[in-house]
Scaffold this active site. Structure first.
Site, PDB file in Angstrom:
ATOM      1  N   LEU A  68       0.861  -1.176   0.000  1.00 56.05           N
ATOM      2  CA  LEU A  68       0.000   0.000   0.000  1.00 56.05           C
ATOM      3  C   LEU A  68       0.896   1.225   0.000  1.00 56.05           C
ATOM      4  O   LEU A  68       1.996   1.206   0.568  1.00 56.05           O
ATOM      5  CB  LEU A  68      -0.894   0.037   1.255  1.00 56.05           C
ATOM      6  CG  LEU A  68      -2.038  -0.975   1.376  1.00 56.05           C
ATOM      7  CD1 LEU A  68      -2.777  -0.749   2.687  1.00 56.05           C
ATOM      8  CD2 LEU A  68      -2.998  -0.879   0.208  1.00 56.05           C
ATOM      9  N   ASP A  69       0.428   2.297  -0.611  1.00 51.98           N
ATOM     10  CA  ASP A  69       1.187   3.543  -0.589  1.00 51.98           C
ATOM     11  C   ASP A  69       1.430   3.986   0.852  1.00 51.98           C
ATOM     12  O   ASP A  69       0.600   3.745   1.735  1.00 51.98           O
ATOM     13  CB  ASP A  69       0.426   4.645  -1.332  1.00 51.98           C
ATOM     14  CG  ASP A  69       0.236   4.335  -2.805  1.00 51.98           C
ATOM     15  OD1 ASP A  69       0.979   3.495  -3.338  1.00 51.98           O
ATOM     16  OD2 ASP A  69      -0.663   4.949  -3.415  1.00 51.98           O
ATOM     17  N   ARG A  70       2.526   4.674   1.055  1.00 56.35           N
ATOM     18  CA  ARG A  70       2.919   5.086   2.406  1.00 56.35           C
ATOM     19  C   ARG A  70       1.828   5.877   3.146  1.00 56.35           C
ATOM     20  O   ARG A  70       1.571   5.616   4.317  1.00 56.35           O
ATOM     21  CB  ARG A  70       4.219   5.882   2.352  1.00 56.35           C
ATOM     22  CG  ARG A  70       4.789   6.205   3.714  1.00 56.35           C
ATOM     23  CD  ARG A  70       6.234   6.621   3.634  1.00 56.35           C
ATOM     24  NE  ARG A  70       6.832   6.614   4.969  1.00 56.35           N
ATOM     25  CZ  ARG A  70       8.137   6.584   5.225  1.00 56.35           C
ATOM     26  NH1 ARG A  70       8.989   6.567   4.225  1.00 56.35           N
ATOM     27  NH2 ARG A  70       8.581   6.575   6.459  1.00 56.35           N
TER      28      ARG A  70
END
Length: 234
Positions: A68-70
């Site tokens: 998942l994106d940060r």
């Protein structure tokens, strides 16, 4: 299955665990796997949890299945054995894992529900994907389905299901219809969130366990935030 946390130790929310798989609820700011920043990744936190829980003297195996994106929160699946990792990878490749995201946007979408089809091109220099209406060189087709779940006081709650898994896909595609995600400066929202998060949450996941052949359905509790709280109040 209702929202359920089986362990909440050292800022790690474990939502499901057996001998083969562990599923956690990622916090905003955590990176799933190590990168050039050198920050401690979530995978190392999960390894430490397993090592302590089972008193393992040697190194712990953990396979990263997806990311998942940060600034995004929600469900992340890890493989606890090398045997199950390729099986989980195969489920993602064959699209036999159903992932549902919740996104909070400022503007009302043009339609209550719709399917968005774009061609995304990633720019590695600024780590951003641009969505085009037609295919361009080095672009990849991106398809998602959204529907409006709720009108909040100043925002709209959308449910998003992906057909493809492209770089920053939800963020980029929602921005193209004038609905950047709350806090997402990179894709057109007017201000950032104080904690550098964005209001995008991997909410539900459903798949057939690759070893036990049972249906696994997990719901990730929402972050502790007044706007997210409003999404689940009557």
């Amino acid at each position: 299955m209702a929202e359920k946390i089986i362990s909440n130790k050292n800022n790690l929310q474990v939502l499901f665990e057996d001998n083969h798989i562990i599923i956690v609820n990622k916090r905003a700011g955590d990176i799933v796997q190590g990168d050039k920043t050198g920050d401690k990744p979530l995978s190392d936190v999960v390894k430490a949890y397993i090592k302590e829980k089972y008193n393992k003297p040697n190194n712990v195996y953990l396979g990263v299945v997806h990311r998942l994106d940060r600034p995004t929160t929600g469900l992340v699946i890890f493989a606890k054995t090398s045997k199950v990792l390729p099986r989980l990878n195969a489920l993602f490749v064959s699209k036999d894992i159903d992932k549902t995201y919740w996104a909070i946007v400022k503007n009302e979408p043009p339609k209550i529900e719709d399917t968005l089809v774009n061609w995304l091109k990633k720019n590695p220099k600024n780590n951003k994907s641009t969505a085009y209406s037609k295919e361009v060189k080095d672009s990849k087709k991106a398809v998602l389905h959204y529907k409006t779940l709720k009108k909040l006081d100043n925002y709209f709650l959308l449910e998003v299901n992906l057909e493809t898994g492209r770089h920053h896909q939800i963020r980029s595609q929602l921005s193209t219809i004038g609905c950047p995600i709350k806090g997402d400066l990179k894709y057109g929202f007017d201000r950032s969130n104080k904690d550098a998060s964005i209001h995008l949450h991997a909410r539900h996941i459903t798949f057939i366990h690759p070893v036990k052949l049972e249906t696994i359905h997990i719901i990730a509790p929402l972050p502790n935030d007044p706007i997210w709280d409003a999404c689940t109040t009557p």
